[in-house]
Write an enzyme that holds these catalytic residues in place. Structure first.
Site, short mmCIF file in Angstrom:
data_model
loop_
_atom_site.label_atom_id
_atom_site.label_comp_id
_atom_site.label_asym_id
_atom_site.label_seq_id
_atom_site.Cartn_x
_atom_site.Cartn_y
_atom_site.Cartn_z
N ASP A 38 13.52 -2.15 2.25
CA ASP A 38 12.21 -2.30 1.63
C ASP A 38 11.45 -0.98 1.84
O ASP A 38 11.76 -0.24 2.76
CB ASP A 38 11.52 -3.49 2.32
CG ASP A 38 10.02 -3.48 2.14
OD1 ASP A 38 9.59 -3.55 0.98
OD2 ASP A 38 9.29 -3.42 3.14
N ASP A 237 9.93 -6.20 6.09
CA ASP A 237 8.85 -6.58 7.00
C ASP A 237 7.90 -7.63 6.41
O ASP A 237 7.13 -8.23 7.12
CB ASP A 237 8.00 -5.34 7.35
CG ASP A 237 7.22 -4.86 6.14
OD1 ASP A 237 7.81 -4.80 5.04
OD2 ASP A 237 6.02 -4.57 6.27
N ASP A 241 9.78 -10.22 1.46
CA ASP A 241 11.16 -9.84 1.76
C ASP A 241 11.97 -11.01 2.32
O ASP A 241 13.20 -10.93 2.40
CB ASP A 241 11.18 -8.70 2.81
CG ASP A 241 10.49 -7.44 2.31
OD1 ASP A 241 10.71 -7.08 1.14
OD2 ASP A 241 9.75 -6.82 3.09
P1 ADP Z 1 5.88 -3.81 -2.28
O1 ADP Z 1 7.30 -4.21 -2.57
O2 ADP Z 1 5.75 -2.31 -2.21
O3 ADP Z 1 5.32 -4.48 -1.05
P2 ADP Z 1 4.44 -5.64 -4.10
O4 ADP Z 1 5.54 -6.37 -4.81
O5 ADP Z 1 3.68 -6.40 -3.09
O6 ADP Z 1 4.97 -4.22 -3.54
O7 ADP Z 1 3.39 -5.11 -5.21
C1 ADP Z 1 3.82 -4.33 -6.30
C2 ADP Z 1 2.67 -3.59 -6.90
O8 ADP Z 1 1.66 -4.54 -7.38
C3 ADP Z 1 1.91 -2.70 -5.95
O9 ADP Z 1 2.51 -1.43 -5.83
C4 ADP Z 1 0.52 -2.63 -6.61
O10 ADP Z 1 0.53 -1.67 -7.63
C5 ADP Z 1 0.35 -4.00 -7.23
N1 ADP Z 1 -0.43 -4.88 -6.34
C6 ADP Z 1 0.03 -5.89 -5.57
N2 ADP Z 1 -0.98 -6.48 -4.88
C7 ADP Z 1 -2.10 -5.80 -5.20
C8 ADP Z 1 -3.49 -5.90 -4.82
N3 ADP Z 1 -3.95 -6.80 -3.96
N4 ADP Z 1 -4.35 -5.03 -5.38
C9 ADP Z 1 -3.93 -4.10 -6.25
N5 ADP Z 1 -2.66 -3.94 -6.64
C10 ADP Z 1 -1.75 -4.78 -6.14
MG MG Z 2 7.17 -4.15 2.99
#
Ligand code: ADP
Ligand code: MG
Length: 292
Positions: A38, A237, A241
């Site tokens: 991740d 983490d 995941d």
């Molecule tokens: P990661 O795998 O990096 O943890 P996520 O799947 O949680 O990413 O989120 C993917 C994308 O969605 C983020 O990179 C962001 O652009 C957008 N995103 C998710 N949650 C939020 C939030 N609370 N505010 C703004 N953008 C968000």
């Molecule tokens: Mg992570």
């Protein structure tokens, strides 16, 4: 297999911050051909900071930040926390939202003072028919620097961009190099956009990248690698995941991560560093050598 060497191995692991839930995981770890990492919180520290604010459509910066922090205050996401922390540093007061909806992997939708605020990805904007073409060049330029760009729209008008950067953990590049030296294929998997993901991957020596993977699709990606005959270890983490950690041949949780990830995993890397993953695989190899 001799139970004694497994017990010795498990004990040695515990001493070096590697918590192994069952003997079988120590027996499997040396067979891994592929590791999926991740990005946020695993390769990087998971403590993103706001680096750039771009105002659009005549919006003032303080107003943009006020709307962003008010919108994000109820979100658990590390990106949200970065935005809120930035607002606090600037001493900007927030408003109480009237409603809040998280859209996992995309962003959030919030009502503030009767205005509809969207914060998130380009896809979120596209799905709501919000025009963002004029900002694409700026967005891409920021993403090439490894920054994650969030778009903010007020009442269907794109009003600003907020870029955050997350620092790579000091030991991540070394750990990736050691895994590759062991002949293990290393992947990065993230919900973040392709350009940002590629920039971070490049910084730590990873060439195999799966980006823009929605939380509900992470497990399917691991399963697909298994279907190709690979023996897959997954390291993560976050809550998002957990299903992928459970489905992997061996799931490794970052000890500084969420309880949900730790529960779903087979092995916990207490110190939160990927060098712990290398140590765990070496320990498995040494243990299995003693058994044979
Ligand atoms: P990661 O795998 O990096 O943890 P996520 O799947 O949680 O990413 O989120 C993917 C994308 O969605 C983020 O990179 C962001 O652009 C957008 N995103 C998710 N949650 C939020 C939030 N609370 N505010 C703004 N953008 C968000
Ligand atoms: Mg992570």
């Amino acid at each position: 297999a001799t139970p004694t060497s497994i017990m010795v191995g498990t004990g040695k692991g515990a001493e070096s911050g590697i918590l192994i839930k069952g003997a079988e995981h120590l027996e499997h770890a040396h067979k891994l051909t592929t590791i999926v990492l991740d990005k946020t919180g695993t390769i990087t520290k998971g403590q993103p900071e706001v680096t750039d604010i771009v105002t659009l459509a005549g919006m003032a910066e303080a107003e943009l930040v006020r709307l962003a922090i008010s919108a994000e205050k109820n979100s658990e996401h590390p990106l949200a926390q970065a935005i809120v922390a930035h607002g606090q540093q600037q001493g900007i007061a927030l408003s109480e939202p009237e409603s809040f909806t998280a859209i996992p992997g995309h962003g959030i939708e919030v009502a503030i003072e009767g205005k509809r605020i969207l914060v998130g990805t380009r896809k979120l904007m596209k799905e709501n028919n919000i025009e963002y073409e004029t900002a694409v060049a700026t967005i891409e330029q920021l993403e090439l620097q490894g920054k994650t760009v969030m778009l903010l729209a007020v009442d269907n008008q794109l009003s600003g961009l907020l870029a955050v950067a997350d620092t790579v953990k000091e030991s991540s590049a070394q750990a990736v190099a050691e895994l590759q030296k062991m002949g293990i294929e290393v992947w990065m998997m993230t919900g973040d956009n392709t350009r940002t993901a590629q920039a971070i991957a490049q910084a730590v020596g990873i060439t195999n990248v799966m980006a823009e993977v929605l939380p509900e699709h992470k497990a399917a990606k691991v399963e697909a690698l298994k279907q190709e005959g690979k023996i897959v270890g997954m390291v993560g983490d976050g809550i998002n995941d957990a299903p992928a950690l459970a489905i992997a041949d061996v799931g490794f949780a970052i000890g500084t991560g969420t309880d949900v990830a730790i529960e779903a995993a087979d092995i916990t890397l207490i110190r939160g560093e990927l060098t712990g993953l290398v140590a765990a695989i070496r320990l498995s190899k040494a243990t299995m050598r003693n058994i044979k």
